[in-house]
Scaffold this motif. Sequence first.
Motif, PDB file in Angstrom:
ATOM      1  N   THR A  27       0.829  -1.208   0.000  1.00  0.00           N
ATOM      2  CA  THR A  27       0.000   0.000   0.000  1.00  0.00           C
ATOM      3  C   THR A  27       0.867   1.264   0.000  1.00  0.00           C
ATOM      4  O   THR A  27       0.411   2.350  -0.349  1.00  0.00           O
ATOM      5  CB  THR A  27      -0.907   0.049   1.244  1.00  0.00           C
TER       6      THR A  27
ATOM      7  N   LYS B  38      -4.372   3.199  -5.903  1.00  0.00           N
ATOM      8  CA  LYS B  38      -5.498   2.768  -5.067  1.00  0.00           C
ATOM      9  C   LYS B  38      -6.493   1.940  -5.859  1.00  0.00           C
ATOM     10  O   LYS B  38      -7.045   0.969  -5.358  1.00  0.00           O
ATOM     11  CB  LYS B  38      -6.190   3.989  -4.455  1.00  0.00           C
TER      12      LYS B  38
ATOM     13  N   ILE C 103      -5.115  -1.548  -6.213  1.00  0.00           N
ATOM     14  CA  ILE C 103      -5.183  -2.262  -4.933  1.00  0.00           C
ATOM     15  C   ILE C 103      -6.607  -2.792  -4.734  1.00  0.00           C
ATOM     16  O   ILE C 103      -6.807  -3.953  -4.356  1.00  0.00           O
ATOM     17  CB  ILE C 103      -4.770  -1.343  -3.754  1.00  0.00           C
TER      18      ILE C 103
ATOM     19  N   LYS D 150      -2.386  -6.564   3.565  1.00  0.00           N
ATOM     20  CA  LYS D 150      -1.903  -5.328   2.949  1.00  0.00           C
ATOM     21  C   LYS D 150      -0.859  -4.717   3.876  1.00  0.00           C
ATOM     22  O   LYS D 150      -0.921  -4.926   5.093  1.00  0.00           O
ATOM     23  CB  LYS D 150      -3.058  -4.326   2.784  1.00  0.00           C
TER      24      LYS D 150
END
Length: 276
Positions: A130, A162, A165, A181
């Motif tokens: 992340t 993002k 992810i 994560k």
Amino acid sequence: MLEEIKQTADYILSKISENELPKTAIILGTGLGELVDHIEITTSIPYTEIPNFPVSTVEGHKGRLIFGKLGNKRILAMQGRFHYYEGYSMQQVTFPVRVMKAIGIKTLFVSNAAGGMNPKFVIGDLMIITDHINLFPEHPLHGKNYNELGPRFPEMSEPYSKRLIEDAENVAKENNIHIVKGVYVGTQGPTYETPSEYRYFRIIGGDAVGMSTVPEVIVARHGGMEVFGISVITDVGGDECEMTLKVSHEEVQKAAAAAEPKMTFIMKELINKFKE
Ligand code: HPA
């Protein structure tokens, strides 16, 4: 540097046909080269034949650029990366990413093996990266900035995309694959961590630590590429974890190989699904 990038990009472009040109690239980490078996390869170029390319030395790295199709996407895969600990300069470590940008790559996927220090992690976990903490002693953007390549002071509020992810989390959920994560701490190596270093990396906000990825991601973001990364947790340490006794490269490779099918599956599905 601009001349070298152009020379290498021109060489690579001379080796592939126009309809092989990808917008997506992937850098495969230690013991994580299996994804290549899922690529319908159209062209493969050994690093030794590419002008200005350093040559990969680490065990387990075959060292070639692969062009082909992965699912419905044209892809460029770097099988084997250049690590700072091998003695390359940061400019050499990140040179392939500069070349990727020059041939039109827009999205970069990276994988690596890493040691976990989040107490919830176990060996074999997949960690979606992340964010990262750059602890390398040298910065890949140190020195003259070429505005053609990116800004002098790149902003780093979203180093890892993002939306990618989220896509990856959906792929994992839909296929019942357990993922975690976390924040990747990039260090120079080549020593694995002492118990106190593990403690320190945890205190500063890290979940996993490894010896790659951060330089490439910085350069990719400098060039405006979107980035997604996964770490395979191959060993664990720190106060809150039962530290893997005597981590060895062989063990890291073994643990990476065991978790590789899961990693390969997620990467493959994600690359197939995401909007280029
Ligand atoms: N530390 C640093 N790099 C690594 C590790 C680790 O524990 N495991 C795999 N790569």
